[in-house]
Write an enzyme that holds these catalytic residues in place. Sequence first.
Site, mmCIF file in Angstrom:
data_model
loop_
_atom_site.group_PDB
_atom_site.id
_atom_site.type_symbol
_atom_site.label_atom_id
_atom_site.label_comp_id
_atom_site.label_asym_id
_atom_site.label_seq_id
_atom_site.Cartn_x
_atom_site.Cartn_y
_atom_site.Cartn_z
ATOM 1 N N TYR A 158 44.313 -30.745 50.256
ATOM 2 C CA TYR A 158 45.090 -29.850 49.386
ATOM 3 C C TYR A 158 45.324 -30.515 48.033
ATOM 4 C CZ TYR A 158 49.254 -27.815 47.262
ATOM 5 O OH TYR A 158 50.150 -27.283 46.360
ATOM 6 N N LYS A 170 48.288 -23.703 50.353
ATOM 7 C CA LYS A 170 49.174 -24.821 49.994
ATOM 8 C C LYS A 170 49.672 -25.677 51.155
ATOM 9 C CE LYS A 170 53.476 -22.295 50.313
ATOM 10 N NZ LYS A 170 54.831 -22.127 49.852
ATOM 11 N N SER A 213 50.608 -29.825 41.237
ATOM 12 C CA SER A 213 51.613 -30.348 42.153
ATOM 13 C C SER A 213 51.773 -31.844 41.966
ATOM 14 C CB SER A 213 51.141 -30.068 43.580
ATOM 15 O OG SER A 213 51.909 -30.792 44.495
ATOM 16 N N PHE A 242 61.795 -36.593 59.706
ATOM 17 C CA PHE A 242 60.578 -37.389 59.867
ATOM 18 C C PHE A 242 60.776 -38.829 59.403
ATOM 19 C CE2 PHE A 242 58.205 -33.142 59.148
ATOM 20 C CZ PHE A 242 58.319 -32.808 60.491
ATOM 21 N N ASN A 285 57.857 -27.173 55.387
ATOM 22 C CA ASN A 285 58.675 -27.867 54.397
ATOM 23 C C ASN A 285 60.132 -27.946 54.838
ATOM 24 O OD1 ASN A 285 56.515 -26.187 52.357
ATOM 25 N ND2 ASN A 285 56.629 -28.410 52.285
ATOM 26 N N LYS A 298 43.908 -29.583 44.065
ATOM 27 C CA LYS A 298 44.701 -29.421 42.834
ATOM 28 C C LYS A 298 44.184 -30.354 41.740
ATOM 29 C CE LYS A 298 47.497 -26.276 44.111
ATOM 30 N NZ LYS A 298 47.574 -24.992 43.409
ATOM 31 N N PHE A 328 48.895 -18.833 40.148
ATOM 32 C CA PHE A 328 49.574 -19.377 41.329
ATOM 33 C C PHE A 328 48.715 -19.283 42.588
ATOM 34 C CE2 PHE A 328 53.018 -17.759 38.602
ATOM 35 C CZ PHE A 328 53.899 -18.820 38.613
ATOM 36 N N ALA A 329 47.732 -18.376 42.599
ATOM 37 C CA ALA A 329 47.029 -18.083 43.858
ATOM 38 C C ALA A 329 46.372 -19.340 44.417
ATOM 39 C CB ALA A 329 45.983 -17.002 43.631
ATOM 40 N N GLY A 330 46.560 -19.545 45.711
ATOM 41 C CA GLY A 330 45.924 -20.685 46.357
ATOM 42 C C GLY A 330 46.551 -20.909 47.713
#
Length: 353
Positions: A159, A95, A135, A228, A209, A163, A91-93
């Site tokens: 980003y 984002k 993702s 938005f 988000n 991925k 999962f590390a990253g």
Amino acid sequence: MGDGRQAAQARATVLVTGGAGYIGSHTVLALLQAGWPVLVLDNLCNASAESLRRVERIAGRPAPLVVGDIRDEALLDDLLARHQIGSVLHFAGLKAVGESVARPLDYYANNVAGTGVLLRCLGRAGVRRFVFSSSATVYGDPETVPLHEEARTGPTNPYGRSKWMVEMMLEDLAAAEPDWAVGILRYFNPVGAHESGLIGEDPAGIPNNLMPFVAQVAVGRREHLGVFGGDWPTADGTGVRDYIHVVDLARGHLAALERVHAHAGAFTVNLGTGKGFSVLEMVHAFERASGRPVPYRVVERRAGDIAECWADPRRALELLGWRAELGIERMCEDAWRWQSRNPDGYRGATAPG
Ligand code: NAD
Ligand code: UFG
């Protein structure tokens, strides 16, 4: 693979990189509850160790944490020599889409080069079962929805490209070294929290988000939500996404883990519900779940946004026997329980009773 070998492997520890973060902590809990021993590696650049203390409290089992970086080769070699690791959930990253546009090299260094270091160390140590957090952003602006895994990819920001590059790196590795077992999981929009209200999403600063922003408006930390764009080509003019409960997502990782323990080679699956909801539908669902108003104003479209995006989730069912079960009501109820009991997230960290 014989049953005996599989059982022995099932007892080997799962290394969870980024396991103190939002999705990682929920998955660590699901792993512990399913009987998997875990070891978390996290540099805490976007998380608090408090998340894992709460996971331990819910599970009644240890969730040991090594504070360190996936780019630290010496640390990884040492960790892999000391522990009997059977597989890795990665999962590390970093984002944040906007931040990736401003600081692309940080994203390529952390997400792409960091994964390269991790894979090299794992290969040397003979750990070749690997599940990667990708993702739906790799699809970019969809030509059609729902999105099948074979749909055209083409992310529109650094980003997303980071991925996409890792996906390609993993496919190349699995092709070159057939004993690797690699699962690429393309998450749609993870939201919600564990039903205990003890763990959840805790973004630093102003949330990027939708759902954490909505939750902070409902709890009174922010005055109103900016929607938005109200002129998208969708039923009510606001953006449509496939929101998936983080607990369903965590279960998806368990299914992927079983698969990489049973089969070599690489697979790619969407993890989504197959249903799209608009911004306003989510706002109203949150108002119902919380009993609080969520004032909003329609503002300019956000650069880089798309009108709508949802998954074709059939491959995950066929390949992993997994499907999402929890709907937007549960997502909002659980997010509200977490937010209302922890208005400042893990900061100030006395776990609520
Ligand atoms: P998160 O920021 O809560 O978790 C990521 C964790 O990785 C954090 O705990 C952070 O401290 C840690 N980390 C970052 N760089 C590290 C490094 N170099 N070494 C060690 N630890 C490091 O994010 P999340 O929402 O839980 O996302 C987990 C993964 O899922 C990420 O890879 C993210 O890109 C991916 N993903 C998230 C979403 C989403 O909307 N949340 C959607 C699709 C994919
Ligand atoms: N939105 C608002 N106001 C806000 C925040 C969001 O109206 O303050 C809208 C967006 O325009 C969009 C929807 O709410 O229509 C969802 O936006 P999010 O930022 O929550 O999610 P995105 O779909 O834009 O992106 C998220 C993650 C990406 C990930 C992608 C995968 O941020 O990292 O889901 O599907 F890649």
